[in-house]
Each structure stands twice: as C-alpha cells, then as structure tokens.
Design a protein around this motif. Structure first.
Motif, PDB file in Angstrom:
ATOM      1  N   ARG A 142      13.385  29.318  38.898  1.00 23.03           N
ATOM      2  CA  ARG A 142      13.986  28.549  37.813  1.00 23.03           C
ATOM      3  C   ARG A 142      14.419  27.170  38.300  1.00 23.03           C
ATOM      4  NH1 ARG A 142      18.836  31.768  35.837  1.00 23.03           N
ATOM      5  NH2 ARG A 142      18.698  30.374  34.052  1.00 23.03           N
ATOM      6  N   LYS A 143      14.098  26.158  37.525  1.00 22.40           N
ATOM      7  CA  LYS A 143      14.428  24.780  37.893  1.00 22.40           C
ATOM      8  C   LYS A 143      15.925  24.568  37.983  1.00 22.40           C
ATOM      9  CE  LYS A 143      13.594  19.961  36.631  1.00 22.40           C
ATOM     10  NZ  LYS A 143      12.970  19.033  35.650  1.00 22.40           N
ATOM     11  N   ILE A 144      16.688  25.171  37.064  1.00 21.92           N
ATOM     12  CA  ILE A 144      18.135  24.969  37.059  1.00 21.92           C
ATOM     13  C   ILE A 144      18.781  25.533  38.322  1.00 21.92           C
ATOM     14  CG2 ILE A 144      18.714  27.123  35.831  1.00 21.92           C
ATOM     15  CD1 ILE A 144      20.852  25.422  34.317  1.00 21.92           C
ATOM     16  N   THR A 145      18.167  26.592  38.899  1.00 28.55           N
ATOM     17  CA  THR A 145      18.672  27.143  40.157  1.00 28.55           C
ATOM     18  C   THR A 145      18.559  26.112  41.263  1.00 28.55           C
ATOM     19  OG1 THR A 145      18.087  29.420  39.552  1.00 28.55           O
ATOM     20  CG2 THR A 145      18.352  28.952  41.896  1.00 28.55           C
ATOM     21  N   TRP A 146      17.401  25.452  41.323  1.00 33.34           N
ATOM     22  CA  TRP A 146      17.193  24.436  42.363  1.00 33.34           C
ATOM     23  C   TRP A 146      18.106  23.235  42.160  1.00 33.34           C
ATOM     24  CZ3 TRP A 146      14.936  25.357  46.778  1.00 33.34           C
ATOM     25  CH2 TRP A 146      14.030  26.425  46.871  1.00 33.34           C
ATOM     26  N   GLU A 147      18.405  22.922  40.909  1.00 31.85           N
ATOM     27  CA  GLU A 147      19.302  21.796  40.643  1.00 31.85           C
ATOM     28  C   GLU A 147      20.717  22.095  41.144  1.00 31.85           C
ATOM     29  OE1 GLU A 147      18.544  21.544  36.483  1.00 31.85           O
ATOM     30  OE2 GLU A 147      17.013  19.999  36.692  1.00 31.85           O
ATOM     31  N   LYS A 148      21.162  23.339  40.956  1.00 34.55           N
ATOM     32  CA  LYS A 148      22.474  23.736  41.470  1.00 34.55           C
ATOM     33  C   LYS A 148      22.467  23.783  42.994  1.00 34.55           C
ATOM     34  CE  LYS A 148      25.966  27.405  41.300  1.00 34.55           C
ATOM     35  NZ  LYS A 148      25.955  27.746  42.738  1.00 34.55           N
ATOM     36  N   LEU A 149      21.403  24.308  43.573  1.00 28.60           N
ATOM     37  CA  LEU A 149      21.310  24.397  45.025  1.00 28.60           C
ATOM     38  C   LEU A 149      21.335  23.014  45.672  1.00 28.60           C
ATOM     39  CD1 LEU A 149      18.653  27.236  45.535  1.00 28.60           C
ATOM     40  CD2 LEU A 149      21.139  27.390  45.772  1.00 28.60           C
ATOM     41  N   GLU A 150      20.727  22.058  45.019  1.00 27.34           N
ATOM     42  CA  GLU A 150      20.719  20.704  45.566  1.00 27.34           C
ATOM     43  C   GLU A 150      22.125  20.105  45.564  1.00 27.34           C
ATOM     44  OE1 GLU A 150      19.471  17.138  47.317  1.00 27.34           O
ATOM     45  OE2 GLU A 150      18.697  19.198  47.323  1.00 27.34           O
ATOM     46  N   ILE A 151      22.895  20.415  44.532  1.00 28.29           N
ATOM     47  CA  ILE A 151      24.290  19.957  44.508  1.00 28.29           C
ATOM     48  C   ILE A 151      25.059  20.586  45.670  1.00 28.29           C
ATOM     49  CG2 ILE A 151      26.457  20.051  43.216  1.00 28.29           C
ATOM     50  CD1 ILE A 151      24.774  19.911  40.630  1.00 28.29           C
ATOM     51  N   GLU A 152      24.876  21.889  45.852  1.00 24.56           N
ATOM     52  CA  GLU A 152      25.546  22.576  46.956  1.00 24.56           C
ATOM     53  C   GLU A 152      25.099  22.015  48.302  1.00 24.56           C
ATOM     54  OE1 GLU A 152      26.353  26.926  46.794  1.00 24.56           O
ATOM     55  OE2 GLU A 152      24.989  26.888  45.088  1.00 24.56           O
ATOM     56  N   ARG A 153      23.805  21.804  48.455  1.00 26.21           N
ATOM     57  CA  ARG A 153      23.271  21.302  49.732  1.00 26.21           C
ATOM     58  C   ARG A 153      23.904  19.967  50.101  1.00 26.21           C
ATOM     59  NH1 ARG A 153      19.839  17.896  52.068  1.00 26.21           N
ATOM     60  NH2 ARG A 153      19.405  16.811  50.114  1.00 26.21           N
ATOM     61  N   ARG A 154      23.948  19.051  49.148  1.00 28.40           N
ATOM     62  CA  ARG A 154      24.502  17.733  49.438  1.00 28.40           C
ATOM     63  C   ARG A 154      26.010  17.799  49.690  1.00 28.40           C
ATOM     64  NH1 ARG A 154      21.485  13.316  45.504  1.00 28.40           N
ATOM     65  NH2 ARG A 154      19.415  14.299  45.541  1.00 28.40           N
ATOM     66  N   TYR A 155      26.672  18.679  48.955  1.00 27.13           N
ATOM     67  CA  TYR A 155      28.121  18.818  49.144  1.00 27.13           C
ATOM     68  C   TYR A 155      28.428  19.242  50.579  1.00 27.13           C
ATOM     69  CZ  TYR A 155      32.888  20.585  48.686  1.00 27.13           C
ATOM     70  OH  TYR A 155      34.231  20.819  48.866  1.00 27.13           O
ATOM     71  N   TRP A 156      27.790  20.315  51.036  1.00 24.57           N
ATOM     72  CA  TRP A 156      28.093  20.829  52.362  1.00 24.57           C
ATOM     73  C   TRP A 156      27.550  19.922  53.455  1.00 24.57           C
ATOM     74  CZ3 TRP A 156      31.998  23.760  52.383  1.00 24.57           C
ATOM     75  CH2 TRP A 156      32.237  24.659  51.346  1.00 24.57           C
ATOM     76  N   LEU A 157      26.475  19.214  53.172  1.00 18.61           N
ATOM     77  CA  LEU A 157      25.956  18.235  54.126  1.00 18.61           C
ATOM     78  C   LEU A 157      26.992  17.144  54.365  1.00 18.61           C
ATOM     79  CD1 LEU A 157      23.527  17.185  55.813  1.00 18.61           C
ATOM     80  CD2 LEU A 157      22.796  15.933  53.779  1.00 18.61           C
ATOM     81  N   ASN A 158      27.605  16.662  53.284  1.00 20.55           N
ATOM     82  CA  ASN A 158      28.632  15.633  53.406  1.00 20.55           C
ATOM     83  C   ASN A 158      29.911  16.166  54.042  1.00 20.55           C
ATOM     84  OD1 ASN A 158      28.067  12.789  51.879  1.00 20.55           O
ATOM     85  ND2 ASN A 158      26.841  14.410  50.968  1.00 20.55           N
ATOM     86  N   ARG A 159      30.144  17.463  53.880  1.00 22.10           N
ATOM     87  CA  ARG A 159      31.311  18.082  54.522  1.00 22.10           C
ATOM     88  C   ARG A 159      31.006  18.464  55.972  1.00 22.10           C
ATOM     89  NH1 ARG A 159      35.074  21.064  51.310  1.00 22.10           N
ATOM     90  NH2 ARG A 159      35.774  21.858  53.336  1.00 22.10           N
ATOM     91  N   GLN A 160      29.746  18.272  56.383  1.00 23.36           N
ATOM     92  CA  GLN A 160      29.276  18.610  57.732  1.00 23.36           C
ATOM     93  C   GLN A 160      29.479  20.097  58.039  1.00 23.36           C
ATOM     94  OE1 GLN A 160      31.369  15.727  60.254  1.00 23.36           O
ATOM     95  NE2 GLN A 160      29.632  14.326  60.101  1.00 23.36           N
ATOM     96  N   VAL A 161      29.158  20.898  57.034  1.00 23.78           N
ATOM     97  CA  VAL A 161      29.241  22.353  57.150  1.00 23.78           C
ATOM     98  C   VAL A 161      27.841  22.942  57.030  1.00 23.78           C
ATOM     99  CG1 VAL A 161      30.071  24.476  56.021  1.00 23.78           C
ATOM    100  CG2 VAL A 161      31.593  22.502  56.256  1.00 23.78           C
ATOM    101  N   ASP A 162      27.499  23.848  57.946  1.00 19.49           N
ATOM    102  CA  ASP A 162      26.194  24.501  57.922  1.00 19.49           C
ATOM    103  C   ASP A 162      26.062  25.339  56.644  1.00 19.49           C
ATOM    104  OD1 ASP A 162      23.689  25.538  59.155  1.00 19.49           O
ATOM    105  OD2 ASP A 162      24.794  27.423  59.152  1.00 19.49           O
ATOM    106  N   TRP A 163      25.005  25.083  55.895  1.00 15.00           N
ATOM    107  CA  TRP A 163      24.789  25.788  54.616  1.00 15.00           C
ATOM    108  C   TRP A 163      23.360  26.289  54.543  1.00 15.00           C
ATOM    109  CZ3 TRP A 163      21.335  24.308  50.648  1.00 15.00           C
ATOM    110  CH2 TRP A 163      21.444  25.044  49.447  1.00 15.00           C
ATOM    111  N   LYS A 164      23.179  27.506  54.080  1.00 18.20           N
ATOM    112  CA  LYS A 164      21.849  28.083  53.910  1.00 18.20           C
ATOM    113  C   LYS A 164      21.838  28.974  52.670  1.00 18.20           C
ATOM    114  CE  LYS A 164      20.108  28.262  58.698  1.00 18.20           C
ATOM    115  NZ  LYS A 164      21.229  27.589  59.370  1.00 18.20           N
ATOM    116  N   VAL A 165      20.627  29.208  52.179  1.00 19.86           N
ATOM    117  CA  VAL A 165      20.416  30.136  51.067  1.00 19.86           C
ATOM    118  C   VAL A 165      19.858  31.433  51.626  1.00 19.86           C
ATOM    119  CG1 VAL A 165      19.204  30.564  48.894  1.00 19.86           C
ATOM    120  CG2 VAL A 165      19.963  28.243  49.470  1.00 19.86           C
TER     121      VAL A 165
END
Length: 264
Positions: A142-165
C-alpha cells in the motif's frame, strides 16, 4: 509538544495523561488496545523487564515484543511511541504527505507513532535508542504505508536513532513460541515450589545424567526430590528463561533428546 497540537483538545488530554512519556514502569503508550478496532489480534501482556502492562496491536507486534524482551541487550521497551515533535525534527518535509494522516472532517493531524522505541545496552556499556516499526508484508503493498514509513525514517534519521522495519519474515514463530513458553515461569511458580533453589539442584542433576533423554531425567528428578509431577519441566523452563542453560530457541524443543545433545 509540537506547535501543531496546541489547539487539539484530544491530544492535549492524552499528553496530560502522560501518554508517550516516562520510561520503564512509568511509561504510558500513546495508544492502548481498548481504544480502537485493530485489524490484527490485540494483546496486553505484563512486561518482565518493565514491570508494566504492554499494549500490542497485532501478532507480529507480539512476536517482536517477546523477541526484544528476551534479548539481553534490551533494557527497556516503549511501544506506540508518539512522534509529537515530528514537524520540528524533520528538516526536509515539503514532499511528505502529512495530509494523508489527518481527520477528514476537522483536518486535524493524527499523531504518528513508531511501534517500538528500545533502550539498548552496547557492548562497551553505553546505552542507545533503537526504533523498530513492525509491518506485515501485505501492508507494504500500500502506498500510504510507504508514505508513513518515510515520515518515520526521516524523523529517526534526524534524531540519529537506528530505525528499521520488521516483517513476519524477521520474526520467527517458533522462537516467539519458545520464549512465550519459558517466560511464564518468571512471572509465577508451581504451587510452593522453591524455583530458585531447586533449579540449581536440577542443573547438577543434568550434569550427572546427561546421557539420558530430557523427559526421563525430568521425570526421575521429580521422583527423587519428592516433587509434584511436572515440577522438573517447570524448572527446566525457568532455567531457560533465566538463561542458566541454553538451547536453540529457534527450533522445536524436543524433550526426547538426550540432555547433552539438547543443551548448547
């Protein structure tokens, strides 16, 4: 609190309740299982490490929780962690579809959450945060899933926290089943069984009888110690939960195997 939430009565109420705040036994998840209809099977489980009730919204989240909790390096688990400061943390957000995650009538944004924020102890002794999002592979279509994941990815990237799905492919059912089977012994006992002392006695008994099948050794141990039937098996599970002995937890634990061939 993000500036975008200042006029949102519901979010202000949840914040006042302490949602998404605290650590260990004091943490309160942003979403509780009784507050919405989950597509998966919701579970509430008492945490051995945290000493509080955890709210999990799918079988995959439940398996992930069991796996995280069993890992020695994981010190704390915070589920349904809210990204309340997402607008301040993410620098490049013009192309992110925040409009997909808002109430259609009021146009107020939903709070985006990450399934797990873990406190992990590194080999050198330092502690760090690790974020994990749990999804079924079918959701990734689902496209909306990827849109949410991208928000999460950028958030944790900026927080310098390791994030994975993580998906069900990284969460073996047998491992979770075995962890579930042994962790029960940490939360209770069999009648008046002194599990601390008797588990040490059982360890010695294993060393003296490692040429025999485990189920026979446990049966003999019960008889020798004058214990109720099944006590030895409970103590064996307890030793596994305490990691005083080790087996391959990713495989079915075969009680007919000789003790020396089963234990690692």
């Amino acid at each position: 609190m993000s500036g975008s939430w200042k006029n949102n009565t519901k979010i202000k109420r949840l914040m006042a309740e302490g949602r998404g705040q605290g650590v260990g036994s004091d943490y309160i998840p942003w979403i509780k299982t009784n507050e919405f209809s989950s597509k998966g099977r919701a579970t509430r489980i008492f945490g051995v490490k945290t000493g509080r009730l955890h709210h999990l919204n799918s079988d995959n989240q439940y398996r992930a929780f069991l796996t995280f909790e069993f890992a020695n390096q994981v010190l704390d688990l915070r589920e349904s962690y809210p990204l309340l400061d997402v607008m301040e943390v993410i620098d490049e957000k013009d192309d992110l579809r925040f409009d997909k995650f808002q109430d259609k009538e009021t146009r107020e944004g939903y709070v985006i959450t990450t399934n797990f924020l873990l406190t992990v102890k590194e080999p050198g002794g330092n502690e760090k945060f690790v974020a994990r999002t749990v999804k079924n592979t079918s959701e990734l279509k689902r496209k909306i899933t990827w849109e949410k994941l991208e928000i999460e990815r950028r958030y944790w990237l900026n927080r310098q926290v390791d994030w994975k799905v993580l998906t069900e492919k990284q969460l073996p059912r047998q491992l979770a089943k075995n962890i579930e089977w042994v962790r029960e012994t940490l939360l209770g006992s069999e009648g008046n069984l002194d599990k601390e002392q008797l588990s040490i006695t059982l360890l010695k008994y294993f060393l003296e009888n490692d040429e025999f099948p485990l189920k026979e050794v446990l049966k003999s141990f019960d008889k020798q110690e004058g214990l109720q039937k099944g006590s030895g098996l409970f103590l064996f599970r307890y030793l596994l939960a305490k990691k005083e002995i080790r087996v391959d937890m990713s495989k079915t634990i075969d009680l007919s195997t000789n003790v020396k061939n089963l234990l690692l």
